[in-house]
Design an enzyme around this catalytic site. Structure first.
Site, PDB file in Angstrom:
ATOM      1  N   GLY A  17       0.774  -1.246   0.000  1.00 22.04           N
ATOM      2  CA  GLY A  17       0.000   0.000   0.000  1.00 22.04           C
ATOM      3  C   GLY A  17       0.798   1.285   0.000  1.00 22.04           C
ATOM      4  CB  SER A  18       4.316   2.274  -0.611  1.00 22.15           C
ATOM      5  OG  SER A  18       4.612   1.867  -1.915  1.00 22.15           O
ATOM      6  CG  ASN A  19       2.339   3.158  -5.789  1.00 23.79           C
ATOM      7  OD1 ASN A  19       2.704   4.211  -6.300  1.00 23.79           O
ATOM      8  ND2 ASN A  19       3.031   2.034  -5.891  1.00 23.79           N
ATOM      9  CG  MET A  94      -0.580  -8.202  -7.063  1.00 25.55           C
ATOM     10  SD  MET A  94       0.298  -7.394  -8.436  1.00 25.55           S
ATOM     11  CE  MET A  94       1.720  -6.717  -7.609  1.00 25.55           C
ATOM     12  NE  ARG A  95      -7.694 -11.392  -6.563  1.00 28.44           N
ATOM     13  CZ  ARG A  95      -7.753 -12.715  -6.557  1.00 28.44           C
ATOM     14  NH1 ARG A  95      -8.170 -13.359  -7.619  1.00 28.44           N
ATOM     15  NH2 ARG A  95      -7.426 -13.398  -5.484  1.00 28.44           N
ATOM     16  CG  ASN A 111      -2.019  -1.007 -13.085  1.00 23.95           C
ATOM     17  OD1 ASN A 111      -2.017  -1.133 -11.855  1.00 23.95           O
ATOM     18  ND2 ASN A 111      -1.256  -1.747 -13.867  1.00 23.95           N
ATOM     19  CG  HIS A 113       3.743  -2.314 -15.037  1.00 19.76           C
ATOM     20  ND1 HIS A 113       3.354  -3.530 -14.510  1.00 19.76           N
ATOM     21  CD2 HIS A 113       4.843  -2.559 -15.779  1.00 19.76           C
ATOM     22  CE1 HIS A 113       4.181  -4.467 -14.936  1.00 19.76           C
ATOM     23  NE2 HIS A 113       5.084  -3.911 -15.710  1.00 19.76           N
TER      24      HIS A 113
HETATM   25  C1  GAR Z   1       4.240  -1.339  -6.990  1.00 18.96           C
HETATM   26  O1  GAR Z   1       5.597  -1.392  -7.325  1.00 18.96           O
HETATM   27  C2  GAR Z   1       3.378  -1.396  -8.240  1.00 18.96           C
HETATM   28  O2  GAR Z   1       3.945  -0.704  -9.313  1.00 18.96           O
HETATM   29  C3  GAR Z   1       3.353  -2.877  -8.491  1.00 18.96           C
HETATM   30  O3  GAR Z   1       3.177  -3.441  -7.221  1.00 18.96           O
HETATM   31  C4  GAR Z   1       3.817  -2.610  -6.262  1.00 18.96           C
HETATM   32  C5  GAR Z   1       2.835  -2.328  -5.157  1.00 18.96           C
HETATM   33  O4  GAR Z   1       3.474  -1.669  -4.114  1.00 18.96           O
HETATM   34  N1  GAR Z   1       2.303  -3.237  -9.383  1.00 18.96           N
HETATM   35  C6  GAR Z   1       2.416  -4.214 -10.273  1.00 18.96           C
HETATM   36  O5  GAR Z   1       3.412  -4.899 -10.388  1.00 18.96           O
HETATM   37  C7  GAR Z   1       1.195  -4.418 -11.151  1.00 18.96           C
HETATM   38  N2  GAR Z   1       1.524  -5.214 -12.284  1.00 18.96           N
HETATM   39  P1  GAR Z   1       2.629  -0.882  -3.045  1.00 18.96           P
HETATM   40  O6  GAR Z   1       1.577  -1.881  -2.515  1.00 18.96           O
HETATM   41  O7  GAR Z   1       3.605  -0.495  -1.981  1.00 18.96           O
HETATM   42  O8  GAR Z   1       1.991   0.288  -3.709  1.00 18.96           O
END
Ligand code: GAR
Length: 208
Positions: A17-19, A94-95, A111, A113
């Site tokens: 959940g940092s984003n 992740m879905r 999204n 990436h």
């Molecule tokens: C992030 O790096 C995001 O870009 C990636 O998962 C991580 C989630 O981190 N997303 C993917 O790989 C989607 N294909 P977060 O939970 O700390 O935000």
């Protein structure tokens, strides 16, 4: 009476959940994160939502491992509509989405990436890029379609791969940039400054 006319943003996330936090704390302009949905009841992001005072719910993703089930997507779309959500941000969700949610929120799902798409879509993009030996990687914010990380690209940022990098040091530097470009993309979308024209997302001038 105070009327809050900001756009209502929901985040969907499966993990850390940092984003999500960056979207809550960052400058999203006229967009405001008001809801978090997670497909995992043990996800750290749910604690972050509680800490940040953002309402959250755990959604049932259905029986597939890598995508939402159709009826579950339908239920999710209904929840988002009932909450008056204008924009949905996938942030480590992740879905894949395949049906009702894409239809209900066409052009209103983003999204993030952790690679420069169209290179290295899918899982563990940072590792894919690192092992391939690229000199530059980065991150991408894009609108979501039914493909795997294939929707029109909104913003990208380049991160150099250093000789001394490991997957984890590279991932950390990419993540820092994710936290910058994701709020920026939401800000632009909510300000009505993004126009999708086929595969191209045009940035309209301020005030247009
Ligand atoms: C992030 O790096 C995001 O870009 C990636 O998962 C991580 C989630 O981190 N997303 C993917 O790989 C989607 N294909 P977060 O939970 O700390 O935000």
């Amino acid at each position: 009476m105070i009327i809050d006319d900001r756009k209502r943003v929901a985040v969907m996330a499966s993990g850390r959940g940092s984003n999500f936090e960056a979207l809550c704390r960052g400058d999203t302009g006229t967009g405001k994160v008001v809801l978090l949905l997670s497909d995992r009841k043990d996800a750290r992001v749910l604690e972050r939502a509680a800490e940040l005072g953002v309402g959250s719910a755990v959604i049932d993703p259905g029986s597939y491992r890598t995508r939402m089930g159709i009826s579950e997507e339908e239920r999710c779309a209904r929840t988002l509509e009932e909450e008056g959500i204008d924009l949905v941000c996938l942030a480590g969700f992740m879905r894949m989405l395949k049906g009702p949610l894409l239809e209900a929120y066409d052009g209103r799902i983003m999204n993030i990436h952790p690679a420069l798409l169209p290179a290295f879509p899918g899982l563990e993009a940072q590792r894919q890029a690192f092992e391939y030996g690229v000199k530059y990687s980065g991150c991408t914010v894009h609108y979501v379609d039914a493909g795997m990380d294939t929707g029109p690209i909104i913003l990208q940022e380049v991160v150099e791969v250093l000789d001394e990098d490991t997957v984890s040091s590279l991932s950390a530097r990419i993540l820092e940039r994710e936290h910058v470009i994701y709020p920026r993309a939401v800000n632009l979308h909510c300000a009505g400054r993004l126009r999708v024209d086929g595969r191209k997302v045009r940035l309209l001038p301020q005030g247009s």
